[in-house]
Design a protein around this motif. Structure first.
Motif, PDB file in Angstrom:
ATOM      1  N   LYS A 327       0.836  -1.196   0.000  1.00  0.00           N
ATOM      2  CA  LYS A 327       0.000   0.000   0.000  1.00  0.00           C
ATOM      3  C   LYS A 327       0.875   1.252   0.000  1.00  0.00           C
ATOM      4  N   ASP A 328       0.370   2.280  -0.641  1.00  0.00           N
ATOM      5  CA  ASP A 328       1.043   3.561  -0.784  1.00  0.00           C
ATOM      6  C   ASP A 328       0.894   4.343   0.528  1.00  0.00           C
ATOM      7  N   VAL A 329       2.016   4.714   1.157  1.00  0.00           N
ATOM      8  CA  VAL A 329       1.943   5.335   2.480  1.00  0.00           C
ATOM      9  C   VAL A 329       1.394   6.760   2.440  1.00  0.00           C
ATOM     10  N   ILE A 330       1.271   7.354   1.254  1.00  0.00           N
ATOM     11  CA  ILE A 330       0.583   8.635   1.104  1.00  0.00           C
ATOM     12  C   ILE A 330      -0.772   8.422   0.437  1.00  0.00           C
ATOM     13  N   GLY A 331      -0.776   7.828  -0.751  1.00  0.00           N
ATOM     14  CA  GLY A 331      -1.998   7.702  -1.542  1.00  0.00           C
ATOM     15  C   GLY A 331      -3.069   6.849  -0.901  1.00  0.00           C
ATOM     16  N   ASP A 332      -2.678   5.796  -0.183  1.00  0.00           N
ATOM     17  CA  ASP A 332      -3.653   4.945   0.498  1.00  0.00           C
ATOM     18  C   ASP A 332      -3.924   5.414   1.919  1.00  0.00           C
ATOM     19  N   TYR A 333      -3.042   6.226   2.462  1.00  0.00           N
ATOM     20  CA  TYR A 333      -3.189   6.683   3.844  1.00  0.00           C
ATOM     21  C   TYR A 333      -4.158   7.856   3.949  1.00  0.00           C
ATOM     22  N   TYR A 334      -4.154   8.715   2.940  1.00  0.00           N
ATOM     23  CA  TYR A 334      -5.034   9.881   2.924  1.00  0.00           C
ATOM     24  C   TYR A 334      -6.221   9.630   2.001  1.00  0.00           C
ATOM     25  N   PRO A 335      -7.326  10.375   2.207  1.00  0.00           N
ATOM     26  CA  PRO A 335      -8.501  10.200   1.341  1.00  0.00           C
ATOM     27  C   PRO A 335      -8.196  10.574  -0.101  1.00  0.00           C
ATOM     28  N   ARG A 336      -9.150  10.289  -0.972  1.00  0.00           N
ATOM     29  CA  ARG A 336      -8.918  10.466  -2.401  1.00  0.00           C
ATOM     30  C   ARG A 336      -8.896  11.918  -2.861  1.00  0.00           C
ATOM     31  N   ASN A 337      -9.287  12.843  -2.009  1.00  0.00           N
ATOM     32  CA  ASN A 337      -9.220  14.243  -2.410  1.00  0.00           C
ATOM     33  C   ASN A 337      -7.917  14.895  -1.959  1.00  0.00           C
ATOM     34  N   TYR A 338      -6.926  14.072  -1.693  1.00  0.00           N
ATOM     35  CA  TYR A 338      -5.601  14.556  -1.350  1.00  0.00           C
ATOM     36  C   TYR A 338      -4.648  14.308  -2.519  1.00  0.00           C
ATOM     37  N   PHE A 339      -3.942  15.342  -2.918  1.00  0.00           N
ATOM     38  CA  PHE A 339      -2.826  15.159  -3.838  1.00  0.00           C
ATOM     39  C   PHE A 339      -1.635  15.928  -3.286  1.00  0.00           C
ATOM     40  N   MET A 340      -0.586  15.213  -2.932  1.00  0.00           N
ATOM     41  CA  MET A 340       0.612  15.828  -2.363  1.00  0.00           C
ATOM     42  C   MET A 340       1.755  15.701  -3.362  1.00  0.00           C
ATOM     43  N   THR A 341       2.210  16.818  -3.887  1.00  0.00           N
ATOM     44  CA  THR A 341       3.316  16.759  -4.823  1.00  0.00           C
ATOM     45  C   THR A 341       4.603  16.363  -4.104  1.00  0.00           C
ATOM     46  N   SER A 342       5.459  15.628  -4.783  1.00  0.00           N
ATOM     47  CA  SER A 342       6.760  15.263  -4.216  1.00  0.00           C
ATOM     48  C   SER A 342       7.898  15.993  -4.924  1.00  0.00           C
ATOM     49  N   THR A 343       7.555  16.929  -5.803  1.00  0.00           N
ATOM     50  CA  THR A 343       8.566  17.707  -6.512  1.00  0.00           C
ATOM     51  C   THR A 343       8.268  19.191  -6.337  1.00  0.00           C
ATOM     52  N   TYR A 344       9.131  20.031  -6.920  1.00  0.00           N
ATOM     53  CA  TYR A 344       8.901  21.468  -6.854  1.00  0.00           C
ATOM     54  C   TYR A 344       7.655  21.856  -7.645  1.00  0.00           C
ATOM     55  N   ALA A 345       7.248  21.023  -8.606  1.00  0.00           N
ATOM     56  CA  ALA A 345       6.060  21.283  -9.420  1.00  0.00           C
ATOM     57  C   ALA A 345       4.900  20.450  -8.890  1.00  0.00           C
ATOM     58  N   SER A 346       4.126  19.846  -9.751  1.00  0.00           N
ATOM     59  CA  SER A 346       2.985  19.028  -9.333  1.00  0.00           C
ATOM     60  C   SER A 346       3.148  17.617  -9.871  1.00  0.00           C
ATOM     61  N   ALA A 347       3.966  16.848  -9.205  1.00  0.00           N
ATOM     62  CA  ALA A 347       4.188  15.460  -9.600  1.00  0.00           C
ATOM     63  C   ALA A 347       4.506  14.639  -8.358  1.00  0.00           C
ATOM     64  N   ARG A 348       3.698  13.653  -8.061  1.00  0.00           N
ATOM     65  CA  ARG A 348       3.999  12.746  -6.942  1.00  0.00           C
ATOM     66  C   ARG A 348       4.633  11.503  -7.528  1.00  0.00           C
ATOM     67  N   ILE A 349       5.942  11.572  -7.692  1.00  0.00           N
ATOM     68  CA  ILE A 349       6.675  10.469  -8.303  1.00  0.00           C
ATOM     69  C   ILE A 349       7.581   9.765  -7.297  1.00  0.00           C
ATOM     70  N   ASP A 350       7.780  10.363  -6.133  1.00  0.00           N
ATOM     71  CA  ASP A 350       8.564   9.739  -5.064  1.00  0.00           C
ATOM     72  C   ASP A 350       7.582   9.045  -4.139  1.00  0.00           C
ATOM     73  N   ILE A 351       7.553   7.741  -4.216  1.00  0.00           N
ATOM     74  CA  ILE A 351       6.481   6.980  -3.566  1.00  0.00           C
ATOM     75  C   ILE A 351       7.067   5.834  -2.755  1.00  0.00           C
ATOM     76  N   LEU A 352       6.523   5.652  -1.566  1.00  0.00           N
ATOM     77  CA  LEU A 352       6.932   4.557  -0.699  1.00  0.00           C
ATOM     78  C   LEU A 352       5.735   3.643  -0.465  1.00  0.00           C
ATOM     79  N   TYR A 353       5.954   2.359  -0.653  1.00  0.00           N
ATOM     80  CA  TYR A 353       4.930   1.347  -0.402  1.00  0.00           C
ATOM     81  C   TYR A 353       5.288   0.556   0.855  1.00  0.00           C
ATOM     82  N   ALA A 354       4.268   0.020   1.507  1.00  0.00           N
ATOM     83  CA  ALA A 354       4.465  -0.799   2.694  1.00  0.00           C
ATOM     84  C   ALA A 354       3.521  -1.990   2.654  1.00  0.00           C
ATOM     85  N   SER A 355       4.005  -3.136   3.128  1.00  0.00           N
ATOM     86  CA  SER A 355       3.148  -4.315   3.222  1.00  0.00           C
ATOM     87  C   SER A 355       2.097  -4.080   4.304  1.00  0.00           C
TER      88      SER A 355
END
Length: 400
Positions: A327-355
């Motif tokens: 599971k995605d520790v940001i995308g699955d942890y927060y509701p679906r109306n959350y988008f958190m960018t991981s870059t200076y622009a608008s791209a969440r490409i740095d992603i951590l998964y957990a069992s």
């Protein structure tokens, strides 16, 4: 008009009380977009006077904001400023720090960050700012992408000496980590894990079983043991280009048109997953974290970017989501109306998964924003952001 109340850069609105009544946060009135939490208050929710002579009463809004920091700001604005009369009267603003993010006992704090060419921004400063910053957040395990020295200090030239990655053993001791291990390194962009716990290297991944299709920036599989639990750590940094790996310059536009960059990233993720999380030798392993700079978009964020279901940019994360239980520790942890960018622009490409057994232990998980790691223009020789063009992911797992 419609009032927007924004908590910008680092704060997440957890609760809102308007004139003594709790405001239900829904997809219709609340979202987290990029690095801002945005609450919408409609006119009918406020006692707005209909004339200059009418009685005027103040409305009171109380917000509970988690993970606010030095960079967090409050911004009030009207949704539509194009016509009519607009204005916001503010009587007073009171801010109280109720509880700072303090680690609970027995937590494992994990940080994942793309350092941009071996923390090139602080290389000239003997990494002093970087060391103090890492000490401040006191992570137990750090996964650093782009962990090799590439350029000379503040120049475009190749590094005269490569302090990193071999120097990680010396550097990480300065911020309290005794152990380090470098993942598969085939092109100067490896991932390095540093830790307060001893690290075992299970494998370093560079090549695959398909000729001419390597894991471009390498990957790694490591383990640590925390409170008697063996935790598997898989690090990666996917192919960054829109064209396919190894494509000649003259053919790159055609390769991009065929989405071959996305297809290579999908291939990389498939190979990494097949040889780590899903490998038969690891069938009994229950504790996993997997992540890094994926250079790919998650289907969990497709609503924000308005991607079509068949967009190839989603394929890389589909491998994880469809073929593992991670599971995605940001995308699955927060509701679906959350988008958190991981870059200076608008791209969440740095992603951590957990069992599941790790994910269920999450106490807090954020895309870290503070006064030092905030990506900002630096007017430097390479026109890069300082200290990096990426933001860190920080997660606390309760390992009692």
């Amino acid at each position: 008009g419609v009032l927007h109340v924004e908590v910008v850069d680092g704060g997440i609105i957890e609760n809102a009380i308007l004139n003594g009544k709790e405001v239900e946060l829904t997809t219709n009135n609340f979202k987290y977009q990029g690095s801002s939490a945005i609450l919408t208050i409609k006119p009918e929710q406020l006692d707005i006077p209909q004339s200059d002579d009418a009685n005027k009463e103040w409305s009171e809004l109380e917000l509970i904001v988690a993970n606010a920091g030095e960079t967090t700001r409050l911004y009030l604005n009207d949704e539509n400023m194009e016509s009519g009369h607009h204005g916001i009267y503010v009587d007073s603003i009171e801010c109280r720090c109720v509880d700072r993010w303090v680690r609970s006992a027995n937590t494992l704090r994990v940080m994942v960050w793309n350092l941009q060419a071996g923390m090139w921004c602080d290389q000239h400063n003997n990494y002093d700012n970087f060391v103090e910053w890492v000490k401040r957040w006191d992570a137990d395990v750090c996964v650093w992408c782009e962990s090799e020295t590439i350029y000379k200090d503040k120049t475009n030239s190749a590094a005269s000496s490569k302090y990193l990655p071999d120097g990680w053993g010396e550097l990480c001791k300065r911020y309290g980590h005794t152990y380090f291990a470098v993942g598969g390194n085939r092109d100067n962009y490896p991932q390095t894990v540093t830790s307060k716990y001893p690290i075992s290297v299970v494998q370093r991944i560079t090549n695959t079983n398909v000729s001419g299709k390597p894991i471009a920036h390498g990957a790694g599989h490591f383990t640590i043991t925390v409170n008697g639990k063996k935790i598997n750590i898989v690090t990666l940094h996917m192919w960054p280009q829109s064209y396919g790996f190894g494509v000649a310059t003259a053919d790159r536009d055609a390769s991009t048109a065929k989405n071959e960059g996305d297809l290579h990233r999908e291939f990389e993720m498939q190979y990494i997953v097949d040889n780590t999380v899903n490998h038969a030798n690891n069938a009994g392993e229950e504790y996993w974290i997997l992540g890094g700079d994926t250079n790919s978009r998650s289907r969990l964020d497709a609503w924000y970017h308005k991607y079509a279901d068949d967009d190839t940019c989603l394929l890389t994360h589909d491998v994880v989501r469809n073929q593992t239980n991670l599971k995605d520790v940001i995308g699955d942890y927060y509701p679906r109306n959350y988008f958190m960018t991981s870059t200076y622009a608008s791209a969440r490409i740095d992603i951590l998964y957990a069992s599941p057994k790790m994910f269920d232990r999450i106490e807090n998980s954020i895309m870290l924003i503070d006064d030092w790691c905030y990506p900002r223009d630096n007017n430097n020789a390479r026109d890069w952001h300082s200290p990096s063009d990426h933001r860190p992911v920080l997660v606390d797992f309760m390992m009692k």
